[in-house]
Write a protein that holds these residues in place. Sequence first.
Motif: not given
Length: 248
Positions: A69-87
């Motif tokens: 996720f971090k390599k492809i999407n390079r999320p902004f600080k504070g954006i967490e994959l676990d939170n996205i998936l649960q959302g």
Amino acid sequence: KIDYITFVPDGEPTLDINLGKELSLIKTLGIKVAIISNSSLIDNPDVQNELMGFDLVSLKVDAVSNDIFKKINRPFKGIELDNILQGIRDFSSSFKGILITETMIIDNIDYGDEFEKIGEFLASLNNLEKAYISIPTRPPQEDWVRPPKEETVNEAFQIFETKLPKKVEYLIGYEGNAFSYSGNLEEDVLSITAVHPMREDALMELVEKDKGSFEVIEKLIRNGLIKKIQYQGQNYYLRKQKPPAPFY
């Protein structure tokens, strides 16, 4: 006939604080409304509530493992994959419209068993209409990003298909040249290239529709408003990025 009026990101549309108001106004036209989101804010309850009013919601699921996720999407600080998936899970359990997902696959990534994991996650969602597998078809931000090998795309499809029978499709072709035009060639080119690059054949078709001259395009290039680049054997025209403002 209009199928949908679609909020297409020039950035991320759920960042718009007036998204709900805009949706309500557009709904008065009696036309279905869709939105394409990168899912980064889907864990926010306010965002979920606004998305509930759409007829179709497209959510991005490029990975379910943090390193990929971090390599492809390079999320902004504070954006967490676990939170996205649960959302996404929470949203899918309540959304009554059409829910689709898009998974972008690129080259130079060691996916390992990631396709299995993504497929299992998508299969766990309620009422998922379609899971799309996409590849880069226009010039990406980074030079190292390339479309994956056909074998990789096929592997992803076959694995997804076992988890989601008859719900998996490709988004791997050029989208075509059916761009709208207003009669003002310069404004049309700047508007379209602000959202995504235009392939040269599409640009030439737009020039013809607008009854304009290619001199307009050359002028935009000379003035530093757009630039011409080559990607995968095709010429593309895209908006030239403004340099970042100085930080004091």
